[in-house]
Design an enzyme around this catalytic site. Structure first.
Site, PDB file in Angstrom:
ATOM      1  N   CYS A  97      -1.359   0.735   7.192  1.00  0.00           N
ATOM      2  CA  CYS A  97      -2.792   0.439   7.325  1.00  0.00           C
ATOM      3  C   CYS A  97      -3.154  -0.837   6.554  1.00  0.00           C
ATOM      4  O   CYS A  97      -3.270  -1.905   7.130  1.00  0.00           O
ATOM      5  CB  CYS A  97      -3.650   1.610   6.834  1.00  0.00           C
ATOM      6  SG  CYS A  97      -3.571   3.081   7.865  1.00  0.00           S
ATOM      7  N   ARG A  98      -3.308  -0.707   5.260  1.00  0.00           N
ATOM      8  CA  ARG A  98      -3.859  -1.805   4.466  1.00  0.00           C
ATOM      9  C   ARG A  98      -2.915  -2.983   4.291  1.00  0.00           C
ATOM     10  O   ARG A  98      -3.309  -4.133   4.508  1.00  0.00           O
ATOM     11  CB  ARG A  98      -4.292  -1.285   3.089  1.00  0.00           C
ATOM     12  CG  ARG A  98      -5.387  -0.242   3.167  1.00  0.00           C
ATOM     13  CD  ARG A  98      -5.638   0.412   1.838  1.00  0.00           C
ATOM     14  NE  ARG A  98      -4.507   1.277   1.488  1.00  0.00           N
ATOM     15  CZ  ARG A  98      -4.367   1.862   0.299  1.00  0.00           C
ATOM     16  NH1 ARG A  98      -5.256   1.671  -0.643  1.00  0.00           N
ATOM     17  NH2 ARG A  98      -3.322   2.646   0.066  1.00  0.00           N
ATOM     18  N   SER A  99      -1.683  -2.734   3.888  1.00  0.00           N
ATOM     19  CA  SER A  99      -0.800  -3.876   3.590  1.00  0.00           C
ATOM     20  C   SER A  99      -0.395  -4.668   4.830  1.00  0.00           C
ATOM     21  O   SER A  99      -0.364  -5.901   4.768  1.00  0.00           O
ATOM     22  CB  SER A  99       0.414  -3.447   2.761  1.00  0.00           C
ATOM     23  OG  SER A  99       1.154  -2.431   3.380  1.00  0.00           O
ATOM     24  N   CYS A 145       0.869  -1.180   0.000  1.00  0.00           N
ATOM     25  CA  CYS A 145       0.000   0.000   0.000  1.00  0.00           C
ATOM     26  C   CYS A 145       0.907   1.233   0.000  1.00  0.00           C
ATOM     27  O   CYS A 145       2.116   1.118  -0.187  1.00  0.00           O
ATOM     28  CB  CYS A 145      -0.986  -0.015   1.164  1.00  0.00           C
ATOM     29  SG  CYS A 145      -0.277   0.228   2.810  1.00  0.00           S
ATOM     30  N   ASN A 177       2.452   1.491   4.184  1.00  0.00           N
ATOM     31  CA  ASN A 177       2.692   0.246   4.921  1.00  0.00           C
ATOM     32  C   ASN A 177       2.357   0.367   6.406  1.00  0.00           C
ATOM     33  O   ASN A 177       3.008  -0.221   7.254  1.00  0.00           O
ATOM     34  CB  ASN A 177       4.125  -0.241   4.720  1.00  0.00           C
ATOM     35  CG  ASN A 177       4.366  -1.687   5.139  1.00  0.00           C
ATOM     36  OD1 ASN A 177       5.444  -2.025   5.594  1.00  0.00           O
ATOM     37  ND2 ASN A 177       3.383  -2.549   4.989  1.00  0.00           N
ATOM     38  N   ASP A 206      -7.885   3.548   1.084  1.00  0.00           N
ATOM     39  CA  ASP A 206      -6.999   3.943   2.167  1.00  0.00           C
ATOM     40  C   ASP A 206      -7.831   4.581   3.282  1.00  0.00           C
ATOM     41  O   ASP A 206      -8.467   5.609   3.067  1.00  0.00           O
ATOM     42  CB  ASP A 206      -5.967   4.939   1.647  1.00  0.00           C
ATOM     43  CG  ASP A 206      -4.840   5.203   2.623  1.00  0.00           C
ATOM     44  OD1 ASP A 206      -4.986   4.867   3.820  1.00  0.00           O
ATOM     45  OD2 ASP A 206      -3.810   5.752   2.189  1.00  0.00           O
TER      46      ASP A 206
END
Length: 164
Positions: free
Chosen positions: A23-25, A18, A21, A136
């Site tokens: 939140c999402r990934s 993401c 690095n 995001d």
């Protein structure tokens, strides 16, 4: 989907990417790890995460993401790192969270072989057809973090199913 996914026997390492690095990934990394463990496939996979940018290198995931993850039974504790073109050598599948991440990854690819490794996480969504990316949540509220976890659980399950 991608022809890399068609040959499970060669696929061992997956990298989720993401923007920062945090939140999402890292959430995708842990959710995928959890689903792999539930199926007893730990010996077949290695998962990791990285960010396009360098802003958060060394940091834990965003406290809001950690809090929401804990509510779902996840422990998001990986440390942020920046994506490097050398990651194309280490990972067989590189999964961007949105079209912008995918485009950034494609711009770093060194060869057509590298390009074939890049996919979008939303391509594996099965129960959320209205979503074409994992948004995001960084600048939003609690609902955004919950949505991301819901989407990642769906997409990780779809990705794992496509590989096994």
């Amino acid at each position: 989907m991608n022809d890399i996914c068609s040959n499970m026997k060669r696929l061992k390492r997956i990298l989720f990417v993401c923007l920062g690095n945090i939140c999402r990934s890292p959430a995708a990394e842990e959710i995928m790890r959890h689903q792999i463990e539930l199926r007893g496939l730990q010996a077949m996979f290695e998962v990791d995460s990285a960010g396009i940018g360098h802003w958060h290198v060394g940091e834990l995931p965003d406290p809001r993401m950690r809090r929401h993850g804990a509510r779902h039974g996840y422990d998001f504790t990986s440390r942020a790192r920046q994506f490097s073109p050398s990651d194309f050598d280490r990972f067989q599948l590189i999964v961007g969270m949105d079209a912008s991440n995918v485009s950034d990854l494609q711009s770093m690819a060194r060869s057509p072989y590298d390009l074939r490794k890049i996919v979008c996480m939303a391509d594996y969504l099965r129960h959320h057809p209205m979503h074409d990316n994992v948004p995001d949540p960084y600048y939003g509220g609690d609902a955004g973090f919950e949505l991301v976890i819901e989407l990642l659980e769906d997409a990780c399950e779809g990705l794992l199913d496509s590989l096994v």
